[in-house]
Design a protein around this motif. Sequence first.
Motif, mmCIF file in Angstrom:
data_model
loop_
_atom_site.group_PDB
_atom_site.id
_atom_site.type_symbol
_atom_site.label_atom_id
_atom_site.label_comp_id
_atom_site.label_asym_id
_atom_site.label_seq_id
_atom_site.Cartn_x
_atom_site.Cartn_y
_atom_site.Cartn_z
ATOM 1 N N ASP A 190 -46.314 41.647 14.999
ATOM 2 C CA ASP A 190 -46.554 40.290 15.502
ATOM 3 C C ASP A 190 -45.492 39.288 15.048
ATOM 4 O O ASP A 190 -44.825 39.473 14.033
ATOM 5 C CB ASP A 190 -47.911 39.783 14.976
ATOM 6 C CG ASP A 190 -49.080 40.477 15.640
ATOM 7 O OD1 ASP A 190 -48.866 41.494 16.331
ATOM 8 O OD2 ASP A 190 -50.207 39.998 15.450
ATOM 9 N N ASP A 191 -45.437 38.199 15.816
ATOM 10 C CA ASP A 191 -44.739 36.954 15.438
ATOM 11 C C ASP A 191 -43.222 37.004 15.576
ATOM 12 O O ASP A 191 -42.533 36.096 15.138
ATOM 13 C CB ASP A 191 -45.112 36.492 14.012
ATOM 14 C CG ASP A 191 -46.603 36.255 13.848
ATOM 15 O OD1 ASP A 191 -47.290 36.091 14.864
ATOM 16 O OD2 ASP A 191 -47.081 36.238 12.702
ATOM 17 N N HIS A 227 -47.966 36.960 22.506
ATOM 18 C CA HIS A 227 -48.688 36.436 21.333
ATOM 19 C C HIS A 227 -48.690 34.904 21.365
ATOM 20 O O HIS A 227 -48.710 34.271 20.319
ATOM 21 C CB HIS A 227 -48.016 36.987 20.066
ATOM 22 C CG HIS A 227 -48.794 36.767 18.795
ATOM 23 N ND1 HIS A 227 -50.165 36.864 18.710
ATOM 24 C CD2 HIS A 227 -48.374 36.467 17.528
ATOM 25 C CE1 HIS A 227 -50.540 36.641 17.464
ATOM 26 N NE2 HIS A 227 -49.484 36.377 16.726
ATOM 27 N N HIS A 263 -47.388 30.036 18.799
ATOM 28 C CA HIS A 263 -48.319 30.325 17.705
ATOM 29 C C HIS A 263 -49.065 29.067 17.273
ATOM 30 O O HIS A 263 -49.379 28.867 16.090
ATOM 31 C CB HIS A 263 -47.592 30.947 16.506
ATOM 32 C CG HIS A 263 -48.435 31.971 15.772
ATOM 33 N ND1 HIS A 263 -49.435 31.621 14.887
ATOM 34 C CD2 HIS A 263 -48.422 33.320 15.791
ATOM 35 C CE1 HIS A 263 -49.979 32.729 14.403
ATOM 36 N NE2 HIS A 263 -49.394 33.775 14.938
#
Length: 247
Positions: free
Chosen positions: A60-61, A111, A115
């Motif tokens: 992720d990220d 994702h 964020h």
Amino acid sequence: MIVVAQKKTVFFLLAFIFMGGVSASAITLGLHPNMNNWKKEAIVITDVKTDKKVVALTFDDGPDPVNTPLLLDVLKKHDAKATFFLLGIKVEKNPDLVKRMSDEKHELGNHSYSHADFNRHDDDFVRAEIQRGNAAIKKITGKKPHLFRPPGGYLSYKMVDMIREEKQIIAYWTYQQDSKDWRNIKASRIADHIISNLKPGQIIILHDGTSNGSETVKAVDLLIPRLYEEGYRLVTVSELISMEKRE
Ligand SMILES: [Zn+2]
């Protein structure tokens, strides 16, 4: 008896307040009252029923300009496929890395764009985060991602509806396979956590895009040979979903 009942009520109230205030992903995972229904509907996936020794590694990220290329090298060295949950804002800054992921047959999931904390924003903002994230990936690969992983593990009825409208699936992760690698944790501990909780059909969550990403990359280099020794095969999340054993 009354005293006991009151004490219990106070305990549950305190527990509820505490859990409500903590946005940690592990707690969110079990906490949403509709989680089991969404899992039954297969709009939210946390793991897959299978007898085969297969798991999915997810990251992720990212993409991160330093750690992601190293991670891709490690995956290539071990001939392993993974699934990346990318942030649109970083996709736009690192298009070559996204192209490389796609060329090397990893799966790319959305994702969100930035964020953002979805708890703090209205529906239009959340929808825009989802759609901008999808668009950033599609611009490079030519393909809209099949999977969405909400930032911070956020879930709401409204957001799940948006994902249905997008004809996507929410790829959560397996609760036992959250090593919290994004904290200041050493590679060997991350790998040990995963191996000691290993079961067929799990979705393992890791982070190449956070500040501890270099330890995560080292952890993956330690982890994959150990997974192979245990007889496991690594597949993408969509491949894992397609392997689900139907009753
Ligand atoms: Zn994240």
